[in-house]
Structures are given as structure tokens and as C-alpha cells.
Design an enzyme around this catalytic site. Structure first.
Site, PDB file in Angstrom:
ATOM      1  CG  HIS A 135      -4.525   0.147   4.166  1.00 33.44           C
ATOM      2  ND1 HIS A 135      -3.762  -0.461   3.194  1.00 33.44           N
ATOM      3  CD2 HIS A 135      -5.681   0.539   3.546  1.00 33.44           C
ATOM      4  CE1 HIS A 135      -4.430  -0.452   2.044  1.00 33.44           C
ATOM      5  NE2 HIS A 135      -5.587   0.150   2.243  1.00 33.44           N
TER       6      HIS A 135
ATOM      7  CB  CYS B 130      -0.987   0.001   1.164  1.00 32.95           C
ATOM      8  SG  CYS B 130      -0.245   0.157   2.814  1.00 32.95           S
TER       9      CYS B 130
ATOM     10  CG  ASP C 277      -6.991   0.512  -0.950  1.00 36.71           C
ATOM     11  OD1 ASP C 277      -5.834   0.361  -1.382  1.00 36.71           O
ATOM     12  OD2 ASP C 277      -7.370   0.058   0.144  1.00 36.71           O
TER      13      ASP C 277
END
Length: 272
Positions: free
Chosen positions: A110, A71, A125
Site C-alpha cells: 500500500h 494506490c 491517502d
């Protein structure tokens, strides 16, 4: 449009010959194309290597070295592309709760992005592994939202949002996030934990994921699965470094030949 050298290469990998306009349709297409093109992967943390997250290093790794990332890499690169295209977008962070109670607060590990289009806010995302959403999601509704894969929904409570995915008729909590402004050091701290801390689920572990239309390919150490929207999942356990290397190259599209330490790390994983 200045400084688009890397963005142009990125767009070409996503199937664009020219920069698309900053619209919802573009955002939807970019997110789906990204998660079907660039693998989520933890080869660096498997090999106990540093994971630099400055944009130049990330772009070199993903766009030129034939790798993927997690991420802090993939969502940063995606955000830079969105901003270069003229989207109103910024990074935010959250707490992963997948596999545990959705009300337990873990570390902020995250990274994702907030995009505002015509006064409507969405999260986007491209870096949440095997359960990454394949479409942007509106913040202003708690109703289920269709994506290019499974339905997702968001719930909101006291300034925090929880992302849920519908898997096998069950809603599973994935992560919790808020809209707090983040700066570079916030990402550095989260990435430092994820890439180096003994308690991190990434250190010394192999994770990979890539989507295709109607499918999700996932690898968790030696456990490989193909999840399809319209049929039962196919699962198998790999028992050799050769099998794992072939899978990482052929299915996940990673350039593994230039990583001589990877075989040793995979052999160690198999013996653990």
C-alpha cells in the site's frame, strides 16, 4: 508555478480555477474532493493488463482517459499535485491488514503520503478502496479523529503506525505503515506484486469504490453496496455484464466503452 499543465486539469476536476495555498484546509478539501471525484478501481488487473505507474501514464489514464486506479496510481498523482502546490510531502508505504489480524505482516503493498504542515505530520491517502479515509489524519495523537465520513484513529508502536476505522461501533484495523524513505523501485516492486502475482487480491478481480457526502459506493466482484453514515447499508448482487458495465459507468464514473476486453472479463467473472 512550473509544469502545472496536468495539475491545472487535475485542479479543475477538483473544482479549483486557481492553485490553492498549501494549508491544512486545502489538504482537507483536496483529499475529500479527490475521493468523491476519482474512483478507486481495478479494471486493468481484472483484464490482466499491465499497470504502468510512471506519472505520465497515471495522469493520462485518470485525467484524460476517464479511468480511476489504485494506490500506486492515485496516491502518486495526488502526491505530485501536493508537491506542485508547495506542500512538504513524500510517499511512504505500508502493509494491509484489513480483514485479518492487525499484528500480521503482509507484503508492503500500500502506498500513501506523509505531509508536514507547520511542524505537524499528517498522513493523506486517496487510494485505499472502500475504506479510504476522506480527511488527512494527524500522526501525533492516538485519539479518535473525525473525518468527512467515519471516525479514524492511529496507534503507534516501535516505529510503526496502525490505521483503524470505526465501522458499526467497532474499530477495525486497515493497514500498518512506517515512515521509511521510499524510492521509485520500492513502488515498482509493490505494484508488480499487486498487478501480476497469482496471490494478489487484485489479479482477475473487480474492485471499485467512490465516495460521496455521507456515502461510500463499493463493488467487490459482483457484490455492490451503498454504505451510508445515517442509515443501513444497501447491498445487492449483480448477475449480468450489462448491469456491471452500467454501474461502472453511471455510479463510478468510468469510461468503459473504450475497453472492449472488459465485457469478456466481466463475463468470465460471472461464470467463475
Amino acid at each position: 508555478m512550473p509544469h502545472l499543465t496536468h495539475s491545472q486539469r487535475y485542479l479543475q476536476r477538483l473544482g479549483y480555477d486557481a492553485p490553492p495555498p498549501p494549508t491544512l484546509q486545502t489538504l482537507q478539501a483536496l483529499q475529500l474532493r479527490h475521493v468523491c471525484t476519482f474512483a478507486f478501481e481495478s479494471l486493468s488487473t481484472l483484464m490482466h493488463l499491465p499497470v504502468p505507474i510512471d506519472l505520465a501514464s497515471v495522469e493520462q489514464k485518470v485525467l484524460f482517459d476517464g479511468r480511476g486506479g489504485y494506490c500506486y496510481e492515485l496516491n502518486q498523482m495526488f502526491l505530485a499535485l501536493l508537491q506542485a502546490l508547495g506542500f512538504e510531502a513524500r510517499g511512504i508505504t505500508g502493509w494491509v491488514v484489513m480483514g485479518g489480524p492487525p499484528d500480521v505482516r503482509t507484503g508492503r503493498t500500500h502506498r500513501l503520503s506523509l505531509v508536514t504542515l507547520d511542524g505537524v505530520s499528517y498522513i493523506t491517502d486517496v487510494g485505499f478502496g472502500g475504506m479510504v479515509p476522506s480527511s488527512p489524519l494527524r500522526l501525533d495523537t492516538e485519539a479518535p479523529q473525525a473525518t468527512a465520513h467515519e471516525p479514524y484513529r492511529l496507534t503507534h508502536h516501535e516505529g510503526q503506525y496502525t490505521l483503524w476505522a470505526q465501522v458499526a461501533e467497532e474499530w477495525r484495523g486497515l493497514y500498518v505503515f512506517d515512515l521509511q524513505e521510499q524510492v521509485a523501485i520500492d513502488y515498482e516492486i509493490g505494484n508488480w506484486y499487486v498487478s501480476t502475482h497469482p496471490g494478489s487480491t487484485f489479479v482477475g478481480q473487480l474492485k471499485a469504490a467512490l465516495l460521496a457526502p455521507g456515502k461510500r459506493y463499493t463493488l467487490n466482484n459482483t457484490n455492490y453496496a451503498v454504505h451510508s453514515l445515517d442509515q443501513p447499508s444497501e447491498k445487492r448482487t449483480l448477475d449480468s455484464a450489462d448491469e456491471l458495465l452500467a454501474l461502472l459507468g453511471d455510479t463510478f464514473g468510468l469510461r468503459v466503452a473504450q475497453l472492449p476486453a472488459l465485457r469478456t472479463a466481466l463475463e468470465g467473472l460471472l461464470q467463475a
